[in-house]
Design a protein around this motif. Sequence first.
Motif, PDB file in Angstrom:
ATOM      1  N   LEU A   1       8.976   4.733  -4.725  1.00  0.00           N
ATOM      2  CA  LEU A   1       7.760   4.300  -4.127  1.00  0.00           C
ATOM      3  C   LEU A   1       7.885   4.801  -2.646  1.00  0.00           C
ATOM      4  CD1 LEU A   1       7.516   0.874  -5.614  1.00  0.00           C
ATOM      5  CD2 LEU A   1       6.028   2.939  -6.162  1.00  0.00           C
ATOM      6  N   ILE A   2       6.749   5.402  -2.270  1.00  0.00           N
ATOM      7  CA  ILE A   2       6.563   5.705  -0.653  1.00  0.00           C
ATOM      8  C   ILE A   2       5.402   4.785   0.005  1.00  0.00           C
ATOM      9  CG2 ILE A   2       6.132   7.445   1.146  1.00  0.00           C
ATOM     10  CD1 ILE A   2       7.473   9.439  -0.962  1.00  0.00           C
ATOM     11  N   ARG A   3       5.896   3.945   1.099  1.00  0.00           N
ATOM     12  CA  ARG A   3       4.822   3.346   1.660  1.00  0.00           C
ATOM     13  C   ARG A   3       3.686   4.091   2.421  1.00  0.00           C
ATOM     14  NH1 ARG A   3       4.632   0.827   6.619  1.00  0.00           N
ATOM     15  NH2 ARG A   3       6.661   1.207   6.978  1.00  0.00           N
ATOM     16  N   ALA A   4       2.751   3.603   2.365  1.00  0.00           N
ATOM     17  CA  ALA A   4       1.680   4.500   3.116  1.00  0.00           C
ATOM     18  C   ALA A   4       2.009   4.144   4.992  1.00  0.00           C
ATOM     19  CB  ALA A   4       0.233   4.083   2.848  1.00  0.00           C
TER      20      ALA A   4
ATOM     21  N   ASP B   1       0.845  -1.014   0.042  1.00  0.00           N
ATOM     22  CA  ASP B   1       0.154  -0.056   0.021  1.00  0.00           C
ATOM     23  C   ASP B   1       0.864   1.078   0.148  1.00  0.00           C
ATOM     24  OD1 ASP B   1      -2.044  -1.848   0.095  1.00  0.00           O
ATOM     25  OD2 ASP B   1      -2.563  -1.422   2.375  1.00  0.00           O
ATOM     26  N   TYR B   2       0.717   2.047  -1.104  1.00  0.00           N
ATOM     27  CA  TYR B   2       1.751   3.137  -1.325  1.00  0.00           C
ATOM     28  C   TYR B   2       0.889   4.331  -0.868  1.00  0.00           C
ATOM     29  CZ  TYR B   2       4.683  -0.176  -3.394  1.00  0.00           C
ATOM     30  OH  TYR B   2       5.488  -1.451  -3.577  1.00  0.00           O
ATOM     31  N   ILE B   3       1.625   5.326  -0.418  1.00  0.00           N
ATOM     32  CA  ILE B   3       0.923   6.798  -0.382  1.00  0.00           C
ATOM     33  C   ILE B   3       1.357   7.864  -1.634  1.00  0.00           C
ATOM     34  CG2 ILE B   3       2.592   8.178   1.029  1.00  0.00           C
ATOM     35  CD1 ILE B   3       0.428   9.360   2.410  1.00  0.00           C
ATOM     36  N   PHE B   4       2.423   7.279  -2.229  1.00  0.00           N
ATOM     37  CA  PHE B   4       2.754   8.044  -3.388  1.00  0.00           C
ATOM     38  C   PHE B   4       3.846   7.022  -4.475  1.00  0.00           C
ATOM     39  CE2 PHE B   4       6.197  10.681  -5.510  1.00  0.00           C
ATOM     40  CZ  PHE B   4       5.282  11.483  -6.229  1.00  0.00           C
ATOM     41  N   GLY B   5       3.933   7.329  -5.627  1.00  0.00           N
ATOM     42  CA  GLY B   5       4.710   6.514  -6.433  1.00  0.00           C
ATOM     43  C   GLY B   5       4.908   7.453  -7.856  1.00  0.00           C
ATOM     44  N   SER B   6       6.271   7.348  -7.989  1.00  0.00           N
ATOM     45  CA  SER B   6       6.609   8.055  -9.333  1.00  0.00           C
ATOM     46  C   SER B   6       7.763   7.419  -9.983  1.00  0.00           C
ATOM     47  CB  SER B   6       6.948   9.309  -8.975  1.00  0.00           C
ATOM     48  OG  SER B   6       8.457   9.543  -8.229  1.00  0.00           O
ATOM     49  N   VAL B   7       7.886   7.646 -11.321  1.00  0.00           N
ATOM     50  CA  VAL B   7       9.049   7.312 -12.357  1.00  0.00           C
ATOM     51  C   VAL B   7       9.482   8.890 -12.773  1.00  0.00           C
ATOM     52  CG1 VAL B   7       9.494   6.168 -14.439  1.00  0.00           C
ATOM     53  CG2 VAL B   7       7.732   5.234 -13.071  1.00  0.00           C
TER      54      VAL B   7
END
Length: 292
Positions: free
Chosen positions: A221-224, A189-195
């Motif tokens: 990737l930042i975990r929630a 479960d992530y709070i944010f993700g980017s490429v």
Amino acid sequence: MKKLLLLYNPRSGRAHIAKNLDLILQRFCKAGYETIVYPMIEGLGAREVLESRGVEGIDLAVCCGGDGTLHHAVNGLLRWPNPPALGYLPAGSTNDFAASLELPKTLEGALDAIIEGQGKALDVGDFGGELFNYVAAFGAFASVSYSTAQGAKNSMGHLAYIIEGVKNLPIGQRYPARVEVNGQTLEDDYIFGSVCNTNYIGGFSMGAAAALDDGQFELLLIRAPQSVLELNNLAGKLLARDFDNEFITMMHADRVKFTFPQPTAWALDGEFGGETQEIEIVVRPKALKMKL
């Protein structure tokens, strides 16, 4: 005489470009360019101009505006075979990509870079056919740029993004995702993700400098967080630019596939990129030639 196609956003950055249009035209004229000018108006943006007019006979295209204007210009330009080089006069409120390119902060300096600079080939990202220059993102902060009012961006700059970002960070918000990258499968479960292919997002440094022409983008990737304590710990890690910890995953890749249980909104270069349940993002190496 060489031909230059000038595309400018009259509203970007307190109308800085519009107020200095005469200076810009004089500089290009002295450099030997016959300049064709298109202001970006409703229904006729940089993408629409380039797609409808084409680039035949154009020796140099120049985009004036913020990251969003540049995004649309690149999408229009790279629809054509053998497109001309692109110059960039940054005039937005944040200009993340201009900072990564280390473009001069003054208008005169940016003009010098276009007129006197050399061509440099840069990577672009391909988001299911929609191109992006520096970031494709989902999650808590992904909508900050396109949901922040233009007036607030112009008057408050980076502060406007911070305020809007805080408003979009409630505890409990999460984006379950499966991420396939470099032969691995990550599920959480992530709070944010980017490429991304940038040193800055929202005006803030991402830490170590990223190469913009190495055929690799950075996956973040930042975990929630599960509690207020975890949220505070995460905030501290981000402020310290610590991207190697229990909350944050960061790696290099040229291809990443995301799968979500439901359609998820994305932002591309700060513009709304639509909703998707499954998307594969790939790098197009050195697809964009810029005058820097």
